[in-house]
Design a protein around this motif. Sequence first.
Motif, short mmCIF file in Angstrom:
data_model
loop_
_atom_site.label_atom_id
_atom_site.label_comp_id
_atom_site.label_asym_id
_atom_site.label_seq_id
_atom_site.Cartn_x
_atom_site.Cartn_y
_atom_site.Cartn_z
N TRP A 112 8.45 -26.89 -3.33
CA TRP A 112 8.97 -25.71 -3.98
C TRP A 112 10.44 -25.52 -3.61
CZ3 TRP A 112 6.36 -22.51 -7.35
CH2 TRP A 112 5.01 -22.77 -7.50
N ASP A 113 11.21 -24.97 -4.54
CA ASP A 113 12.62 -24.72 -4.32
C ASP A 113 12.93 -23.30 -4.77
OD1 ASP A 113 15.23 -25.19 -3.62
OD2 ASP A 113 15.65 -26.60 -5.23
N CYS A 114 13.96 -22.70 -4.18
CA CYS A 114 14.37 -21.36 -4.58
C CYS A 114 15.37 -21.49 -5.72
CB CYS A 114 15.00 -20.61 -3.40
SG CYS A 114 15.51 -18.93 -3.85
N PHE A 115 15.07 -20.86 -6.84
CA PHE A 115 15.96 -20.90 -7.99
C PHE A 115 17.09 -19.89 -7.83
CE2 PHE A 115 16.93 -19.30 -12.35
CZ PHE A 115 17.55 -20.44 -12.82
N ARG A 116 16.72 -18.64 -7.60
CA ARG A 116 17.70 -17.55 -7.43
C ARG A 116 17.02 -16.38 -6.72
NH1 ARG A 116 20.25 -17.90 -13.08
NH2 ARG A 116 21.91 -19.37 -12.69
N THR A 117 17.85 -15.43 -6.34
CA THR A 117 17.33 -14.17 -5.83
C THR A 117 17.66 -13.09 -6.84
OG1 THR A 117 19.36 -13.64 -4.63
CG2 THR A 117 17.65 -14.83 -3.42
N ALA A 118 16.88 -12.02 -6.81
CA ALA A 118 17.11 -10.88 -7.69
C ALA A 118 16.95 -9.61 -6.87
CB ALA A 118 16.13 -10.89 -8.85
N SER A 119 17.65 -8.58 -7.28
CA SER A 119 17.55 -7.30 -6.57
C SER A 119 16.52 -6.37 -7.21
CB SER A 119 18.91 -6.61 -6.51
OG SER A 119 19.40 -6.40 -7.82
N THR A 120 15.99 -6.79 -8.38
CA THR A 120 14.93 -6.00 -9.02
C THR A 120 13.78 -6.93 -9.39
OG1 THR A 120 15.75 -6.31 -11.28
CG2 THR A 120 16.61 -4.39 -10.02
N TYR A 121 12.58 -6.36 -9.39
CA TYR A 121 11.41 -7.15 -9.77
C TYR A 121 11.49 -7.56 -11.24
CZ TYR A 121 6.57 -8.64 -10.11
OH TYR A 121 5.44 -9.37 -10.31
N ALA A 122 12.00 -6.66 -12.07
CA ALA A 122 12.13 -6.98 -13.50
C ALA A 122 13.06 -8.18 -13.71
CB ALA A 122 12.64 -5.76 -14.26
N GLY A 123 14.15 -8.22 -12.97
CA GLY A 123 15.07 -9.36 -13.07
C GLY A 123 14.41 -10.65 -12.63
N ALA A 124 13.63 -10.57 -11.56
CA ALA A 124 12.91 -11.75 -11.07
C ALA A 124 11.88 -12.22 -12.09
CB ALA A 124 12.24 -11.44 -9.73
N LEU A 125 11.21 -11.28 -12.74
CA LEU A 125 10.23 -11.66 -13.77
C LEU A 125 10.90 -12.37 -14.94
CD1 LEU A 125 7.82 -8.58 -14.02
CD2 LEU A 125 7.26 -10.91 -13.29
N ASP A 126 12.06 -11.89 -15.34
CA ASP A 126 12.80 -12.53 -16.44
C ASP A 126 13.17 -13.96 -16.08
OD1 ASP A 126 12.63 -10.22 -17.96
OD2 ASP A 126 14.69 -9.58 -17.51
N MET A 127 13.68 -14.17 -14.86
CA MET A 127 14.04 -15.52 -14.42
C MET A 127 12.81 -16.42 -14.35
SD MET A 127 16.79 -15.05 -11.38
CE MET A 127 17.20 -13.34 -11.13
N SER A 128 11.73 -15.87 -13.83
CA SER A 128 10.49 -16.63 -13.69
C SER A 128 9.96 -17.04 -15.06
CB SER A 128 9.46 -15.78 -12.94
OG SER A 128 8.25 -16.47 -12.80
N GLU A 129 10.01 -16.13 -16.01
CA GLU A 129 9.52 -16.43 -17.35
C GLU A 129 10.35 -17.53 -18.01
OE1 GLU A 129 8.60 -14.26 -21.63
OE2 GLU A 129 9.22 -13.05 -19.92
N ALA A 130 11.67 -17.47 -17.84
CA ALA A 130 12.54 -18.51 -18.41
C ALA A 130 12.20 -19.88 -17.81
CB ALA A 130 14.00 -18.16 -18.17
N LEU A 131 11.96 -19.92 -16.51
CA LEU A 131 11.58 -21.19 -15.87
C LEU A 131 10.23 -21.68 -16.38
CD1 LEU A 131 12.71 -20.46 -12.22
CD2 LEU A 131 13.58 -22.30 -13.68
#
Length: 70
Positions: free
Chosen positions: A18-37
């Motif tokens: 596993w690798d870290c793609f990015r960090t986010a300061s909001t859960y919604a932002g993290a969900l958006d990044m996760s969905e794109a991946l």
Amino acid sequence: MTELYLVNYLPKTGEKKWDCFRTASTYAGALDMSEALRNSGHKTRIQTVLICPNGEAHTDLDKAMETVNA
């Protein structure tokens, strides 16, 4: 206490690392990044990291609260 969200992914290379793609300061932002991946074919996980007022990082709320209350 500050919450950060790590967006972790499993590269499509076949490696089981596993690798870290990015960090986010909001859960919604993290969900958006996760969905794109995921839409690109990666497996993803979001991990919450709690940063205490003294700068310590924890992934366990109980341990973080011990630090704050100490």
